[in-house]
Design a protein around this motif. Structure first.
Motif, mmCIF file in Angstrom:
data_model
loop_
_atom_site.group_PDB
_atom_site.id
_atom_site.type_symbol
_atom_site.label_atom_id
_atom_site.label_comp_id
_atom_site.label_asym_id
_atom_site.label_seq_id
_atom_site.Cartn_x
_atom_site.Cartn_y
_atom_site.Cartn_z
ATOM 1 N N VAL A 1 0.842 -1.204 0.000
ATOM 2 C CA VAL A 1 0.000 0.000 0.000
ATOM 3 C C VAL A 1 0.874 1.249 0.000
ATOM 4 O O VAL A 1 0.629 2.197 -0.749
ATOM 5 N N LEU A 2 1.919 1.233 0.818
ATOM 6 C CA LEU A 2 2.822 2.376 0.888
ATOM 7 C C LEU A 2 3.541 2.600 -0.443
ATOM 8 O O LEU A 2 3.630 3.719 -0.938
ATOM 9 N N THR B 1 -4.176 9.018 -2.512
ATOM 10 C CA THR B 1 -3.356 8.150 -3.359
ATOM 11 C C THR B 1 -4.084 6.862 -3.731
ATOM 12 O O THR B 1 -3.767 6.261 -4.748
ATOM 13 N N ALA B 2 -5.066 6.443 -2.933
ATOM 14 C CA ALA B 2 -5.824 5.230 -3.265
ATOM 15 C C ALA B 2 -6.841 5.498 -4.374
ATOM 16 O O ALA B 2 -7.187 4.591 -5.132
ATOM 17 N N LYS C 1 -3.204 11.515 1.640
ATOM 18 C CA LYS C 1 -3.997 10.470 2.291
ATOM 19 C C LYS C 1 -3.812 9.166 1.528
ATOM 20 O O LYS C 1 -3.998 9.122 0.319
ATOM 21 N N THR C 2 -3.456 8.099 2.239
ATOM 22 C CA THR C 2 -3.268 6.809 1.577
ATOM 23 C C THR C 2 -4.546 5.991 1.539
ATOM 24 O O THR C 2 -4.609 4.993 0.845
ATOM 25 N N ALA D 1 1.159 4.079 -2.912
ATOM 26 C CA ALA D 1 0.873 5.484 -2.596
ATOM 27 C C ALA D 1 2.013 6.387 -3.071
ATOM 28 O O ALA D 1 1.778 7.439 -3.669
ATOM 29 N N TYR E 1 1.674 9.251 -5.984
ATOM 30 C CA TYR E 1 1.997 10.649 -5.699
ATOM 31 C C TYR E 1 3.002 11.184 -6.716
ATOM 32 O O TYR E 1 2.799 12.241 -7.319
#
Length: 168
Positions: A25-26, A112-113, A74-75, A29, A33
């Motif tokens: 997930v990171l 970002t999601a 925001k992720t 993201a 970005y």
């Protein structure tokens, strides 16, 4: 990006399935970005997680003209925390206005999601979809017309044969 991933590796020890999922997930993201949510190329990073008054936004950007943008990244999905995120953006806008005056253009709230749901809180406290502003690397983006969808059968050029006429 390597520094962010190294920090994620250190934070997400021991390596578990859940830690790997958080790392994915990171990574997604960060990629989102840097590929699609940066301001125009002429802008430069002023600071990351600076103290602005009593607020700590994620990134401050400065244009060659001296104008300032605040990024809140925001992720997750914005829809689940919209009220809280809006309050946070308003706090950042107030702190940024006190610190930078009319040079502050606004706060970009970046999901970002779901990048298409990103928005900008302008200095006049109005909210606009980020894609409709010029504070994106590609400038304002218009909705693209989708090409008519083609079924796999259409894609290979299948043409049904006409039924036979009479007995041959």
């Amino acid at each position: 990006m390597a520094e962010v991933l190294a920090d994620a590796q250190r934070l997400l020890q021991p390596p578990t399935v859940e830690a790997r999922a958080h790392r994915q997930v990171l990574c997604a993201a960060v990629l989102t970005y840097f590929r699609g949510l940066l301001p125009p190329p002429s802008w430069s990073v002023l600071a990351a997680e600076p103290l602005v008054g009593r607020a700590r936004p994620d990134v401050l950007w400065r244009a060659p003209s001296g104008q300032i943008l605040i990024d809140e990244i925001k992720t997750g999905r914005l829809g689940t925390t919209l009220a809280g995120t809006t309050e946070q953006a308003l706090r950042y806008l107030d702190a940024g206005t006190a610190a930078y005056g009319p040079a502050l253009l606004g706060v970009r709230v970046l999901a970002t999601a779901e990048p298409a749901t990103s928005w900008m809180l302008m200095s006049d406290r109005t909210r606009r979809p980020l894609a409709a502003t010029r504070y994106l690397a590609g400038g304002p983006r218009r909705a693209r017309r989708r090409a008519p969808t083609r079924t796999p059968v259409d894609a290979i050029g299948y043409q049904p044969r006409p039924p036979p006429v009479g007995n041959t």
